[in-house]
Design a protein around this motif. Sequence first.
Motif, short mmCIF file in Angstrom:
data_model
loop_
_atom_site.label_atom_id
_atom_site.label_comp_id
_atom_site.label_asym_id
_atom_site.label_seq_id
_atom_site.Cartn_x
_atom_site.Cartn_y
_atom_site.Cartn_z
N VAL A 149 32.62 76.60 55.18
CA VAL A 149 32.38 76.80 56.60
C VAL A 149 30.89 76.71 56.91
O VAL A 149 30.06 77.30 56.25
CB VAL A 149 32.91 78.18 57.03
N GLY A 150 30.56 75.92 57.90
CA GLY A 150 29.18 75.79 58.31
C GLY A 150 28.36 74.84 57.47
O GLY A 150 27.15 74.80 57.60
N SER A 151 29.02 74.08 56.60
CA SER A 151 28.27 73.13 55.79
C SER A 151 28.54 71.71 56.25
O SER A 151 29.59 71.40 56.80
CB SER A 151 28.65 73.25 54.31
N ILE A 152 27.56 70.85 56.03
CA ILE A 152 27.70 69.42 56.29
C ILE A 152 27.21 68.68 55.05
O ILE A 152 26.18 69.05 54.47
CB ILE A 152 26.88 68.97 57.51
N THR A 153 27.93 67.67 54.63
CA THR A 153 27.46 66.82 53.55
C THR A 153 27.15 65.44 54.11
O THR A 153 27.99 64.82 54.75
CB THR A 153 28.51 66.69 52.43
N ALA A 154 25.93 64.98 53.89
CA ALA A 154 25.52 63.67 54.34
C ALA A 154 25.65 62.69 53.18
O ALA A 154 25.02 62.86 52.14
CB ALA A 154 24.08 63.70 54.84
N VAL A 155 26.50 61.68 53.36
CA VAL A 155 26.64 60.61 52.38
C VAL A 155 25.77 59.45 52.85
O VAL A 155 26.02 58.87 53.90
CB VAL A 155 28.11 60.17 52.25
N LEU A 156 24.73 59.15 52.09
CA LEU A 156 23.79 58.11 52.47
C LEU A 156 23.91 56.96 51.49
O LEU A 156 23.74 57.14 50.28
CB LEU A 156 22.36 58.67 52.49
N THR A 157 24.23 55.76 51.99
CA THR A 157 24.43 54.60 51.12
C THR A 157 23.23 53.67 51.18
O THR A 157 22.64 53.45 52.23
CB THR A 157 25.71 53.85 51.50
N ALA A 158 22.90 53.11 50.01
CA ALA A 158 21.74 52.24 49.88
C ALA A 158 21.97 50.88 50.54
O ALA A 158 23.09 50.54 50.93
CB ALA A 158 21.40 52.06 48.39
N LYS A 159 20.90 50.10 50.63
CA LYS A 159 20.93 48.85 51.39
C LYS A 159 21.84 47.79 50.79
O LYS A 159 22.22 46.83 51.48
CB LYS A 159 19.52 48.30 51.56
N ASP A 160 22.20 47.92 49.51
CA ASP A 160 23.07 46.92 48.89
C ASP A 160 24.52 47.38 48.79
O ASP A 160 25.31 46.79 48.06
CB ASP A 160 22.55 46.56 47.50
N VAL A 161 24.87 48.43 49.54
CA VAL A 161 26.24 48.95 49.54
C VAL A 161 26.93 48.57 50.84
O VAL A 161 26.45 48.89 51.93
CB VAL A 161 26.26 50.49 49.37
N ALA A 162 28.04 47.87 50.72
CA ALA A 162 28.85 47.51 51.89
C ALA A 162 29.89 48.61 52.12
O ALA A 162 30.48 49.11 51.17
CB ALA A 162 29.54 46.17 51.66
N VAL A 163 30.08 48.96 53.36
CA VAL A 163 31.04 50.00 53.73
C VAL A 163 31.97 49.45 54.80
O VAL A 163 31.54 48.71 55.69
CB VAL A 163 30.32 51.27 54.23
N GLU A 164 33.23 49.80 54.71
CA GLU A 164 34.22 49.34 55.68
C GLU A 164 33.75 49.61 57.12
O GLU A 164 33.43 50.73 57.48
CB GLU A 164 35.55 50.07 55.43
N GLY A 165 33.70 48.56 57.93
CA GLY A 165 33.29 48.70 59.32
C GLY A 165 31.78 48.68 59.53
O GLY A 165 31.31 48.57 60.67
N PHE A 166 31.01 48.78 58.44
CA PHE A 166 29.55 48.81 58.55
C PHE A 166 29.05 47.47 59.08
O PHE A 166 29.44 46.41 58.61
CB PHE A 166 28.96 49.08 57.16
N CYS A 167 28.17 47.53 60.09
CA CYS A 167 27.58 46.36 60.71
C CYS A 167 28.57 45.59 61.60
O CYS A 167 28.19 44.64 62.28
CB CYS A 167 27.01 45.39 59.67
N MET A 168 29.83 45.99 61.61
CA MET A 168 30.82 45.34 62.47
C MET A 168 31.07 46.18 63.72
O MET A 168 31.06 45.67 64.83
CB MET A 168 32.12 45.12 61.70
N ASN A 169 31.30 47.47 63.52
CA ASN A 169 31.50 48.34 64.68
C ASN A 169 30.91 49.73 64.50
O ASN A 169 31.16 50.61 65.31
CB ASN A 169 32.99 48.46 65.03
N ARG A 170 30.14 49.92 63.42
CA ARG A 170 29.54 51.24 63.24
C ARG A 170 28.37 51.16 62.26
O ARG A 170 28.30 50.29 61.41
CB ARG A 170 30.57 52.24 62.74
N CYS A 171 27.46 52.12 62.43
CA CYS A 171 26.33 52.28 61.53
C CYS A 171 26.43 53.59 60.78
O CYS A 171 25.64 53.87 59.87
CB CYS A 171 25.02 52.26 62.31
N GLY A 172 27.40 54.41 61.16
CA GLY A 172 27.63 55.70 60.54
C GLY A 172 28.83 56.36 61.18
O GLY A 172 29.39 55.85 62.15
N THR A 173 29.23 57.49 60.64
CA THR A 173 30.37 58.21 61.20
C THR A 173 30.30 59.67 60.78
O THR A 173 29.50 60.05 59.92
CB THR A 173 31.70 57.60 60.72
#
Length: 303
Positions: A149-173
């Motif tokens: 409770v009350g915690s947030i985890t930030a997942v930060l991906t490097a510049k050579d990592v492709a993520v579903e939807g990245f650069c198509m309709n989102r930069c983060g979520t």
Amino acid sequence: MVYTYRLAALLVLLFATVGFSSAMMDEQPFRPSSISLNYSLSVTKNNISLNYSLSVKKDNISLNIVWYGKFKPIQRSVIVDFIRSINYSETAAKGPSVASWWKTTEKNKGSASTIVVGKQHILEDYPLGKSLKSPHLKALSGKLNGGGVGSITAVLTAKDVAVEGFCMNRCGTHGSKSSSLDGGAYVWVGNSEEQCPGYCTWPFHQPLYGPRSPPLIAPNGDVGVDGMIINLATLLVNAVNGDQEPASFCVDRFGSGAYPGYAGRVLVDKTTGASYNALGLAGRKYLLPAVWDPQAAECRTLV
């Protein structure tokens, strides 16, 4: 950076008649140690989608970080210093600060939150590969035990990592780490320096479409990381105000007089020529997005 402003206008209209009205009619007292799983309207690049998100409502929030892929030590330092600057009020005497920017969030949620850097986990060997899907992000957010409770985890991906939807309709979520109410929340932001700088790092790169004004100089000399900070800042504001998404109403606004294609009047470092609007600890400078101010009924910028 391009947004579908017709959809954004529809968003504002919908919230003007439903979201904000409901918020004003809700007379339940704010409970600083509560969290709630709810629907939130998430504005992403060229896309508006309705999804579940976790609204973290707690005075003291621990922000854990999972570094996925290779980040230089200086890149990690710039991002960590930004998070630490949220509670570093001493810089306010020298000008607009990260701390004063964050203070605007209390107008939306009724109480200010203190964010402290929690655990950090570095995964430079790409254990899930370099092409991730949304379930991978949630799995990565669970790599660090504790928080709850009350915690947030930030997942930060490097510049050579492709993520579903990245650069198509989102930069983060952002969303919940699990279906449990005590599982905490997570945010994901990717480094778009090589994949789509004109999409996720504006105004530090010319946009893919629209006005072709010269890009601003990144305050920390790293287009990818400074762009990540803009998106991380937006998502953190939305994560602690999940039922309102106050930063999503003010996309692409960084200074007074901003309009589509123009970031607004911001400060410029006389030595480097870099643009910024907030001071942080260790002499760092950042460019942070405007946040919706419900009292003034406008997007509030620092300068």
